[in-house]
Design an enzyme around this catalytic site. Structure first.
Site, short mmCIF file in Angstrom:
data_model
loop_
_atom_site.label_atom_id
_atom_site.label_comp_id
_atom_site.label_asym_id
_atom_site.label_seq_id
_atom_site.Cartn_x
_atom_site.Cartn_y
_atom_site.Cartn_z
N GLN A 10 38.96 -19.15 80.79
CA GLN A 10 39.21 -17.91 80.04
C GLN A 10 40.45 -17.20 80.57
OE1 GLN A 10 35.21 -15.95 78.65
NE2 GLN A 10 34.93 -16.59 80.76
N SER A 93 36.74 -22.57 86.36
CA SER A 93 35.65 -21.79 85.80
C SER A 93 35.14 -22.45 84.51
CB SER A 93 36.12 -20.35 85.57
OG SER A 93 35.06 -19.53 85.14
N LEU A 94 35.30 -21.78 83.37
CA LEU A 94 34.88 -22.37 82.09
C LEU A 94 35.48 -23.76 81.88
CD1 LEU A 94 33.70 -22.22 79.18
CD2 LEU A 94 35.86 -21.12 78.53
N ARG A 118 26.36 -20.55 77.23
CA ARG A 118 26.91 -19.84 78.40
C ARG A 118 27.62 -18.56 77.95
NH1 ARG A 118 31.82 -19.92 81.54
NH2 ARG A 118 31.53 -20.11 83.80
N HIS A 201 31.46 -14.45 87.43
CA HIS A 201 31.36 -14.89 88.83
C HIS A 201 31.03 -13.73 89.77
CE1 HIS A 201 32.78 -18.73 87.43
NE2 HIS A 201 33.82 -18.15 86.89
N GLN A 250 27.33 -21.83 88.93
CA GLN A 250 28.74 -21.50 88.75
C GLN A 250 28.97 -20.18 88.03
OE1 GLN A 250 31.05 -21.73 85.74
NE2 GLN A 250 32.28 -23.54 86.20
#
Length: 314
Positions: A10, A93-94, A118, A201, A250
């Site tokens: 993102q 991340s993503l 998610r 996160h 995560q």
């Protein structure tokens, strides 16, 4: 040439991402069609037309970034065929979900189902627990974690992404980030607000973890055909039960990107290809690579930039 393929997350979005590949490559168009079949909103139209305020919502953005990454990955495979020999994958991340799919851990439809869920769960937590994310540039991780530990005000703040030796993203409530950010600026740090709608996160999204773990319990996870370095552990993992657990953790855990890239370099990777929108990861690479170490850092998100990338690989 030892190649790692990296997928962005993102913050790399733009209106029109992936459209040139969809219009010119049937296999890429099929990836888009598969994604639209999973999503219950007009994904392609949102990616092509916006508005950006809508595209930036986690529930829409997570499938949009993922499908763009996988469209670009399909285009790279089509361009190089058997000449493309990838040693490992990682995603920021993503972007880690794109790495799962590229490595064969999860199938295309399941990957898209996971990121759609998610995004839905993280947006839910973002509404319940408003916050944001900010990059702190110029201080190292230990300095920032010391400032966070010393903060005794209200709200929540945590170190969310360890991106480079001198770039750490903090995540949490606005009040807590304001306070820690002010302390960081007093020590010479620069604060940059990130264009995300959720405090990713961080403890503010932790309630999504058990729900997401339940959702992915029935999704087939296969051993990776090509190794993946994971955000939570900064290591390669092969056990499917471990991988499944890491993907749930995560959501609220720190992204250990600097450690991942450092481990890849230590393992002999000398060519990094950022496959997906914009050049965020390529830009970080310049800050991570140790002095005296030479690596090639490439990126593409259009047919033109793919052609330039292929020229350097063959």
């Amino acid at each position: 040439m030892n190649i790692a393929v990296l997928f962005p997350g993102q913050g790399s979005q733009f209106i029109g991402m992936g459209c040139d590949f969809i219009d010119t490559d049937r296999a890429c168009a099929e990836v888009m069609t598969a994604a639209e079949a999973v999503c219950d909103f007009p994904l392609r139209r949102l990616m092509m037309e916006g508005p950006m305020e809508e595209l930036t919502r986690a529930v829409y953005l997570q499938p949009a970034i993922t499908v763009t990454n996988l469209i670009c990955w399909t285009a790279l495979q089509n361009a190089l065929g058997d000449r493309l020999q990838v040693q490992c994958f990682a995603g920021h991340s993503l972007g880690e979900y794109s790495a799962l799919c590229a490595s064969g851990i999860t199938g295309l439809a399941d990957t898209l189902r996971m990121v759609a869920k998610r995004g839905e769960l993280m947006e839910r937590e973002g509404v319940k627990n408003p916050g944001g994310m900010r990059a702190v540039i110029g201080l190292d991780i230990s300095e920032i974690e010391t400032l966070i530990a010393a903060y005794d005000g209200s709200g929540v703040v945590t170190a969310a992404n360890h991106n480079t030796p001198q770039q750490v993203v903090i995540s949490g409530t606005m009040e807590a980030m304001d306070a820690v950010g002010a302390q960081a600026e007093a020590r010479g740090g620069k604060i940059v607000a990130l264009n995300v709608s959720v405090a990713n996160h961080s403890p503010l999204v932790a309630a999504a973890v058990p729900d997401f773990a339940g959702f992915i319990a029935d999704i087939a996870f296969n051993p990776p055909r090509i190794p993946v370095y994971f955000n939570v552990s900064a290591k390669k993992e092969t056990e499917t039960a471990v991988i499944r657990g890491l993907m749930a953790q995560q959501i609220a855990a720190k992204v250990r990107w600097y450690e991942i890239i450092s481990a890849m370099i230590a393992d002999g990777i000398d060519t990094f290809i950022e496959v997906g929108p914009k050049t965020v990861l390529k830009g970080m690479m310049r800050k991570i690579v140790p002095a005296g170490v030479k690596v090639n850092a490439l990126q593409f998100d259009t047919p033109e930039s793919l052609a330039g990338c292929v020229e350097k690989l063959v």
